[in-house]
Design an enzyme around this catalytic site. Structure first.
Site, PDB file in Angstrom:
ATOM      1  N   SER A 670       6.340  -8.239   4.760  1.00 47.85           N
ATOM      2  CA  SER A 670       6.060  -7.290   3.688  1.00 47.85           C
ATOM      3  C   SER A 670       7.261  -7.207   2.735  1.00 47.85           C
ATOM      4  O   SER A 670       7.619  -8.206   2.103  1.00 47.85           O
ATOM      5  CB  SER A 670       5.702  -5.931   4.285  1.00 47.85           C
ATOM      6  OG  SER A 670       5.169  -5.069   3.315  1.00 47.85           O
ATOM      7  N   ASP A 743      -5.552  -8.943   3.447  1.00 46.53           N
ATOM      8  CA  ASP A 743      -4.452  -7.967   3.359  1.00 46.53           C
ATOM      9  C   ASP A 743      -4.926  -6.701   2.657  1.00 46.53           C
ATOM     10  O   ASP A 743      -5.443  -6.735   1.541  1.00 46.53           O
ATOM     11  CB  ASP A 743      -3.274  -8.588   2.599  1.00 46.53           C
ATOM     12  CG  ASP A 743      -1.991  -7.799   2.763  1.00 46.53           C
ATOM     13  OD1 ASP A 743      -2.052  -6.558   2.860  1.00 46.53           O
ATOM     14  OD2 ASP A 743      -0.915  -8.415   2.796  1.00 46.53           O
ATOM     15  N   HIS A 777      -2.844  -6.614   6.662  1.00 49.10           N
ATOM     16  CA  HIS A 777      -1.404  -6.713   6.394  1.00 49.10           C
ATOM     17  C   HIS A 777      -0.617  -7.066   7.654  1.00 49.10           C
ATOM     18  O   HIS A 777       0.351  -7.817   7.603  1.00 49.10           O
ATOM     19  CB  HIS A 777      -0.905  -5.397   5.803  1.00 49.10           C
ATOM     20  CG  HIS A 777       0.472  -5.473   5.239  1.00 49.10           C
ATOM     21  ND1 HIS A 777       0.831  -6.368   4.253  1.00 49.10           N
ATOM     22  CD2 HIS A 777       1.598  -4.774   5.522  1.00 49.10           C
ATOM     23  CE1 HIS A 777       2.105  -6.209   3.947  1.00 49.10           C
ATOM     24  NE2 HIS A 777       2.601  -5.257   4.714  1.00 49.10           N
TER      25      HIS A 777
END
Length: 805
Positions: A670, A743, A777
């Site tokens: 991330s 995601d 994610h």
């Protein structure tokens, strides 16, 4: 099948010959696969009477077939249309239930049908039953387990509507019934998608409506019909004794439903049309209603318009009532907050927020409980003369704790602090359920003080504590604190004298287990005997290392070395630095060091710590503070500070003799992936990098990202300089990109990696791009997790492990 082929095609298409023959999902090398398949440690939930605990077996990594089950992405939610619940990528299923008396003895297994998986367990206020949702082929059923008999039974057919995140059911205060949001009876067949192609038109006539980059929004009229179909629910009261039910409100798109502590009223949050294609359902036009149990509206607390025009600043809020909640210490009193500055942080006002309350029968004027100079951050209710109010202000990371006397309408500040300051964190009030099952502050037996517990962070580690805080002067007295070599956190305080505790204790070499501790009485009594889920890692060593950045900011990281490693014999190892930058306003807070030597560290999921089994050293979480002081924006010097932190970390591990400068990799997930790409673009410190689920082009998040509050047009140069996409031609080291195809995180659309890969490929970079089917994610499926770890180890074995010639 298309998505499985997608991963295979990408695996085959990369440039590196060592990867060219791979297809489909790969297994990581031993012992990683064996650790991934080990049984997780059970979860725990103490009952309201503090006499027993529920122990939950947890599902292991789900198979990809579960994530492949169709889902719908509607108005910021992801749902499973089969069971009208959250998508499988968002549910952590439980698979077994046992009851353990705090007094001791053997845990009693609650028999469930073979193959049962369930979620959302909740104790009844009297502690005699545990309710939970069981997944069935046709939907979610509400079940209860009886403590007396140790048996479980279903209360409803598979009708529970759990599409909205949060509780799909709530116990009534008498423990005899449960408020359930159900699928509307006879709702008919699922509506068809858009019947035929048609233009989708959105219009804005001069109204400023900046929004962050939300995911999974409605796109067309077909999505609107699906949203109504799946999110409309019917509130029911379901009898615990026989499962009989009755309607207590009209059907609606309820985003929240809560009974009052006396069980006479409902607080309902209902979304309504017109819907928006620009923001999630939480910002749709909304009614906040108080009804009785016949469905009659007693009070409309708010009728809020579409809120797509909230300024992007973090402390900006929408006008009108928000954070509506029942006072947990009163029979039927609702409390809420309203901004006094219109929600706009740019206005200069003495009062930002005001806390109101209104008691049944809700016909009087609202009463002001407190005015706040900063934004409301939460309240813990206690009793008529005591509640703890918290406020925050993001720009300087300021937090204030306020002791509120609701009856008198007076308040007193207890402390003001930087909420990022771990060393001086006072903790949070200890709560316990009252007779209605609502959490309230736990007071001492003489009612003169309340209890508070916290993490107890200091240089030597985290040592959780229990304090007694005087209502008269706010002074905290330390009653107990954990001590080395253990990390011991409080699970429950068992008596009003604050003498007996349930704790969860672990050390570097001992796995977490539950204990009963009597303060001042020596060793605690063990309740559980959970074993080490990954004994293959028992020989790994870890140590906190500290060092300084060239501007004087203190930095630290945890250095892990493989089992059996000897520096004198084995010399420097290939080393991976795995990090995540954080923004601060105070360099002293940014430099705080907390040792993790008393924690039982075992990796799971896609953890980079699995690399320790393959001969790599790992510097975990080397701090990468981005500091803005004296009102300056931290991100204006992001690249300089990031590079300086990385340089200091490299110097530290090289000086220790555990790594050499030519065999260090950098990686992150991330915002850590964003960091990785920037370090490869702007430094020559690393031989290769791994970037998972990142964002690389900040023009695609123009209304702010991470801790950046300014819009792109207010800080064009900063957005441009911080985007590694801008500097793709400068990335000469090999880089591995991994991204979940689905995601769901704000700002990290898969297109971020797709476009970054195209830029790198067009610049002639050595890059591999892996897309994981169905993954959000974070990656959950066993196949995806195993393949991610295979990609990481193979990549590093090729580009980092060999010594340079």
């Amino acid at each position: 099948m298309r998505r499985f082929l997608l991963l295979s095609a990408l695996s085959l298409a990369m440039t590196a010959p060592a990867f060219a023959q791979t297809s489909g999902y790969q297994q990581p090398p031993a012992p990683i696969a064996q650790i991934l398949d080990s049984k997780p440690t059970p979860a725990t939930l103490v009952d309201p009477t503090r006499s027993r605990m529920a122990l939950f077996d947890r599902a292991n990594l789900p198979p990809i077939a579960e994530l492949a089950e169709p889902d719908l992405k509607l108005a910021g939610y992801r749902i499973n249309p089969r069971n009208n619940g959250q998508a499988n990528s968002r549910v952590a299923w439980l698979t077994g239930l046992s009851l353990q008396d705090v007094a001791g003895g053997t845990a009693r297994l609650v028999a469930l049908p073979a193959g049962t998986r369930f979620t959302a367990p909740a104790w009844s206020p009297d502690g005699q039953r545990l309710a939970f949702l069981v997944d069935r082929p046709a939907g979610l059923e509400l079940w209860v387990a009886d403590v007396a008999t140790g048996k479980a039974r279903h209360l409803t057919a598979p009708i529970v509507n759990a599409a909205v995140a949060g509780a799909a059911f709530a116990w009534m205060p008498d423990s005899r019934a449960i408020l359930v949001r159900s699928v509307v009876a006879n709702r008919g067949a699922r509506p068809a998608a858009q019947a035929q192609p048609a233009p989708i038109v959105q219009v804005n006539e001069g109204r400023a409506a900046p929004n962050r980059t939300y995911q999974d929004l409605l796109k067309n009229g077909g999505d609107e019909r699906l949203f109504d179909y799946y999110f409309t629910s019917q509130p029911l009261l379901v009898s615990v004794s026989d499962g009989a039910s009755r309607k207590v409100a009209q059907p609606g798109v309820y985003l929240g439903a809560s009974p009052s502590p006396d069980g006479r009223y409902l607080l309902l949050t209902r979304a309504k049309r017109p819907y928006s294609y620009n923001v999630p359902a939480a910002l749709f036009p909304t009614e906040i209603l108080i009804t009785d149990l016949t469905g009659r509206t007693v009070k409309q607390l708010a009728d809020l318009p579409l809120r797509d025009d909230v300024p992007p600043q973090f402390d900006a809020v929408s006008p009108g009532p928000r954070s509506a909640q029942w006072r947990s210490d009163k029979p039927a009193t609702v409390a809420w907050v309203e901004a006094q500055d219109g929600g706009d942080t740019r206005k200069k006002v003495a009062v930002r927020d005001r806390l109101y309350e209104l008691a049944a029968p809700f016909t009087a004027a609202p009463r002001t409980l407190a005015d706040m100079k900063d934004r409301f951050n939460g309240v813990v209710w206690g009793r008529d003369d005591a509640a703890l109010l918290s406020t925050q202000w993001w720009n300087d990371r300021r937090e204030e704790r306020i002791l509120l006397n609701p009856a008198a309408g007076t308040s007193r500040s207890l402390l003001t602090r930087n909420f990022q300051d771990r060393y001086n964190d006072p903790g949070e009030p200890v709560t316990r359920p009252n007779a209605a099952g609502r959490p309230v502050m736990m007071f001492t037996a003489d009612n003169s003080s309340f209890y508070q517990s916290g993490a107890g962070a200091r240089r030597e580690g985290e040592f959780p504590f229990l304090d007694r805080v005087s209502l008269a002067d706010g002074k905290a007295t330390r009653l107990w604190q954990g001590a080395a070599p253990y990390y011991e956190e409080i699970v429950a305080v068992l008596d009003n004298d604050g003498k007996r505790l349930v704790t969860r204790r672990e050390s570097r070499n001992e796995p977490p287990n539950l204990f009963v501790r009597t303060i001042g009485a020596g060793e605690p009594r063990r309740l559980t005997s959970f074993s080490d889920p990954a004994p293959q890692l028992a020989g790994v060593t870890q140590q906190l290392i500290t060092y300084k950045r060239k501007d004087g900011v203190d930095l630290s990281g945890t250095l892990y070395l493989p089992a059996g490693y000897n520096k004198e014999r084995d010399g420097p190892l290939p080393l991976v630095m795995w990090a995540y930058p954080t923004e601060f306003t105070d360099p002293r807070v940014a430099g705080q060091v907390v040792d993790t030597g008393n924690r039982f560290t075992r990796p799971g999921g896609i953890s980079h710590l699995f690399l320790l089994t393959q001969g790599y050293a790992v510097l975990d979480n080397p701090t990468m503070p981005i500091v803005g002081v004296d009102g300056k924006e931290a991100n204006d010097t992001y690249i300089e500070q990031l590079s300086a932190s990385a340089e200091a970390a490299v110097d530290a591990v090289v000086n220790l003799g555990v790594a050499s400068r030519d065999r260090i990799a950098v990686g992150g997930h991330s915002y850590g992936a964003f960091m990785t790409a920037n370090l490869l673009a702007h430094t020559d410190l690393f031989r290769t990098g791994i970037a998972r689920s990142g964002a690389y082009n900040r023009t695609l998040t123009p209304f702010g990202f991470q801790a950046e509050q300014r819009t792109y047009w207010e800080a064009v140069d900063t957005y441009t300089r911080m985007s590694p996409f801008t500097f793709a031609p400068k990335i000469k080291e090999p880089i591995l990109l991994i991204h979940g195809e689905a995601d769901d995180n704000t700002g990290t659309f898969p297109i971020q990696s797709e476009r970054f890969y195209a830029a790198l490929k067009g610049s002639g970079a050595n890059v591999r791009y892996v897309v994981l089917p169905y993954e959000a994610h974070g990656y959950r499926a066993r196949e995806s997790v195993g393949h991610t770890l295979w990609e990481m180890t193979n990549w590093l074995d090729r580009y980092l492990k060999p010594a340079k010639k």
